[in-house]
Scaffold this motif. Structure first.
Motif, PDB file in Angstrom:
ATOM      1  N   TYR A  44      -2.692 -11.668  19.780  1.00 42.43           N
ATOM      2  CA  TYR A  44      -4.045 -11.831  20.307  1.00 42.43           C
ATOM      3  C   TYR A  44      -4.335 -10.817  21.414  1.00 42.43           C
ATOM      4  N   HIS A  45      -3.444 -10.708  22.377  1.00 48.53           N
ATOM      5  CA  HIS A  45      -3.666  -9.790  23.499  1.00 48.53           C
ATOM      6  C   HIS A  45      -3.605  -8.334  23.049  1.00 48.53           C
ATOM      7  N   THR A  46      -2.716  -8.017  22.125  1.00 50.14           N
ATOM      8  CA  THR A  46      -2.638  -6.654  21.597  1.00 50.14           C
ATOM      9  C   THR A  46      -3.915  -6.308  20.840  1.00 50.14           C
ATOM     10  N   ALA A  47      -4.389  -7.232  20.024  1.00 49.78           N
ATOM     11  CA  ALA A  47      -5.617  -6.990  19.264  1.00 49.78           C
ATOM     12  C   ALA A  47      -6.797  -6.724  20.189  1.00 49.78           C
ATOM     13  N   LEU A  48      -6.904  -7.490  21.262  1.00 45.17           N
ATOM     14  CA  LEU A  48      -8.034  -7.314  22.189  1.00 45.17           C
ATOM     15  C   LEU A  48      -7.984  -5.973  22.914  1.00 45.17           C
ATOM     16  N   THR A  49      -6.802  -5.419  23.087  1.00 45.72           N
ATOM     17  CA  THR A  49      -6.691  -4.119  23.766  1.00 45.72           C
ATOM     18  C   THR A  49      -6.714  -2.945  22.785  1.00 45.72           C
ATOM     19  N   HIS A  50      -6.876  -3.232  21.486  1.00 49.12           N
ATOM     20  CA  HIS A  50      -6.914  -2.169  20.481  1.00 49.12           C
ATOM     21  C   HIS A  50      -8.137  -2.297  19.570  1.00 49.12           C
ATOM     22  N   GLY A  51      -9.257  -2.690  20.140  1.00 50.13           N
ATOM     23  CA  GLY A  51     -10.512  -2.696  19.390  1.00 50.13           C
ATOM     24  C   GLY A  51     -10.910  -4.021  18.776  1.00 50.13           C
ATOM     25  N   GLY A  52     -10.090  -5.057  18.944  1.00 50.20           N
ATOM     26  CA  GLY A  52     -10.435  -6.373  18.414  1.00 50.20           C
ATOM     27  C   GLY A  52     -11.303  -7.158  19.381  1.00 50.20           C
ATOM     28  N   ARG A  53     -12.049  -8.133  18.846  1.00 51.21           N
ATOM     29  CA  ARG A  53     -12.867  -9.025  19.670  1.00 51.21           C
ATOM     30  C   ARG A  53     -12.399 -10.462  19.470  1.00 51.21           C
ATOM     31  N   ASP A  54     -12.496 -11.248  20.525  1.00 51.71           N
ATOM     32  CA  ASP A  54     -12.068 -12.647  20.476  1.00 51.71           C
ATOM     33  C   ASP A  54     -12.835 -13.424  19.410  1.00 51.71           C
ATOM     34  N   ASN A  55     -12.103 -14.236  18.653  1.00 48.69           N
ATOM     35  CA  ASN A  55     -12.717 -15.162  17.707  1.00 48.69           C
ATOM     36  C   ASN A  55     -11.976 -16.500  17.718  1.00 48.69           C
ATOM     37  N   GLY A  56     -11.225 -16.736  18.796  1.00 52.87           N
ATOM     38  CA  GLY A  56     -10.469 -17.981  18.934  1.00 52.87           C
ATOM     39  C   GLY A  56      -9.145 -17.727  19.620  1.00 52.87           C
ATOM     40  N   ALA A  57      -9.067 -18.051  20.896  1.00 55.44           N
ATOM     41  CA  ALA A  57      -7.859 -17.803  21.691  1.00 55.44           C
ATOM     42  C   ALA A  57      -6.666 -18.584  21.139  1.00 55.44           C
ATOM     43  N   PRO A  58      -5.450 -18.157  21.460  1.00 52.33           N
ATOM     44  CA  PRO A  58      -4.258 -18.869  20.982  1.00 52.33           C
ATOM     45  C   PRO A  58      -4.298 -20.346  21.362  1.00 52.33           C
ATOM     46  N   GLY A  59      -3.976 -21.187  20.404  1.00 54.12           N
ATOM     47  CA  GLY A  59      -3.946 -22.619  20.657  1.00 54.12           C
ATOM     48  C   GLY A  59      -3.705 -23.395  19.377  1.00 54.12           C
ATOM     49  N   GLU A  60      -3.470 -24.694  19.549  1.00 54.87           N
ATOM     50  CA  GLU A  60      -3.263 -25.560  18.387  1.00 54.87           C
ATOM     51  C   GLU A  60      -4.595 -25.809  17.687  1.00 54.87           C
ATOM     52  N   ARG A  61      -4.519 -25.884  16.379  1.00 58.83           N
ATOM     53  CA  ARG A  61      -5.687 -26.168  15.561  1.00 58.83           C
ATOM     54  C   ARG A  61      -5.452 -27.500  14.843  1.00 58.83           C
ATOM     55  N   THR A  62      -6.506 -28.033  14.254  1.00 58.20           N
ATOM     56  CA  THR A  62      -6.421 -29.348  13.619  1.00 58.20           C
ATOM     57  C   THR A  62      -6.051 -29.282  12.140  1.00 58.20           C
ATOM     58  N   TYR A  63      -5.743 -28.110  11.612  1.00 58.81           N
ATOM     59  CA  TYR A  63      -5.466 -27.958  10.178  1.00 58.81           C
ATOM     60  C   TYR A  63      -4.264 -28.787   9.742  1.00 58.81           C
ATOM     61  N   HIS A  64      -3.190 -28.805  10.530  1.00 56.70           N
ATOM     62  CA  HIS A  64      -2.059 -29.703  10.326  1.00 56.70           C
ATOM     63  C   HIS A  64      -1.257 -29.728  11.626  1.00 56.70           C
ATOM     64  N   PRO A  65      -0.440 -30.757  11.859  1.00 51.93           N
ATOM     65  CA  PRO A  65       0.334 -30.818  13.102  1.00 51.93           C
ATOM     66  C   PRO A  65       1.205 -29.569  13.267  1.00 51.93           C
ATOM     67  N   GLY A  66       1.166 -28.979  14.458  1.00 47.11           N
ATOM     68  CA  GLY A  66       1.967 -27.811  14.762  1.00 47.11           C
ATOM     69  C   GLY A  66       1.315 -26.479  14.430  1.00 47.11           C
ATOM     70  N   TYR A  67       0.105 -26.481  13.854  1.00 48.57           N
ATOM     71  CA  TYR A  67      -0.591 -25.247  13.486  1.00 48.57           C
ATOM     72  C   TYR A  67      -1.082 -24.573  14.765  1.00 48.57           C
ATOM     73  N   TYR A  68      -0.476 -23.445  15.099  1.00 46.40           N
ATOM     74  CA  TYR A  68      -0.796 -22.718  16.334  1.00 46.40           C
ATOM     75  C   TYR A  68      -1.278 -21.323  15.937  1.00 46.40           C
ATOM     76  N   ALA A  69      -2.491 -20.962  16.318  1.00 43.91           N
ATOM     77  CA  ALA A  69      -3.071 -19.717  15.824  1.00 43.91           C
ATOM     78  C   ALA A  69      -3.988 -19.067  16.844  1.00 43.91           C
ATOM     79  N   ALA A  70      -4.273 -17.798  16.588  1.00 47.64           N
ATOM     80  CA  ALA A  70      -5.273 -17.036  17.334  1.00 47.64           C
ATOM     81  C   ALA A  70      -6.070 -16.223  16.331  1.00 47.64           C
TER      82      ALA A  70
END
Length: 143
Positions: free
Chosen positions: A86-112
């Motif tokens: 996530y941090h590398t993408a933001l410093t190389h031309g990427g834009r935020d679309n969801g900071a790192p964190g757990e999602r509700t897709y299934h238990p333990g799903y951690y994404a950015a």
């Protein structure tokens, strides 16, 4: 010369046709390095990274048209790698679309999620602790 692929999933490959090839190449080189995915072939208007192909809108195969918006998720080995992506993408031309964190897709799903230079939604996901039957299937092409 041997060309090595890792297979065993549903998708054979994904191709993104991009407007600014050099900008996209810099973006993907940076985020793929964090994810430990090597870029295995490159030319003036395309590169491969295992199942991902990125090519210029000016390349022969693209017919002069970008592919449009896609969602692409890379597997990460742990939560720290998701954060680094996530941090590398933001410093190389990427834009935020969801900071790192757990999602509700299934238990333990951690994404950015980030938006790449052409508007594609790019994700890094760690699915949590799991046991694999094998690391990957290897296919070796002799060139």
């Amino acid at each position: 010369e041997t060309y090595l692929l890792h297979r065993g999933r549903l998708i054979d490959h994904i191709q993104l046709v991009v407007n600014d090839f050099e900008l996209s190449k810099a973006f993907y080189q940076a985020v793929l390095a964090v994810l430990e995915i090597p870029i295995i072939n490159t030319s003036d208007d395309y590169f491969w990274a295992d199942e991902l192909v990125v090519c210029s809108v000016k390349s022969e195969g693209s017919l002069g048209k970008p592919t449009g918006r896609h969602h692409l998720a890379f597997q990460a080995k742990d939560r720290e790698t998701v954060k680094a992506f996530y941090h590398t993408a933001l410093t190389h031309g990427g834009r935020d679309n969801g900071a790192p964190g757990e999602r509700t897709y299934h238990p333990g799903y951690y994404a950015a999620f980030v938006i790449d230079p052409d508007g594609n939604n790019i994700e890094a996901v760690y699915h949590g602790e799991a046991e694999r039957s094998t690391h990957a299937v290897e296919i070796r092409f002799n060139l």
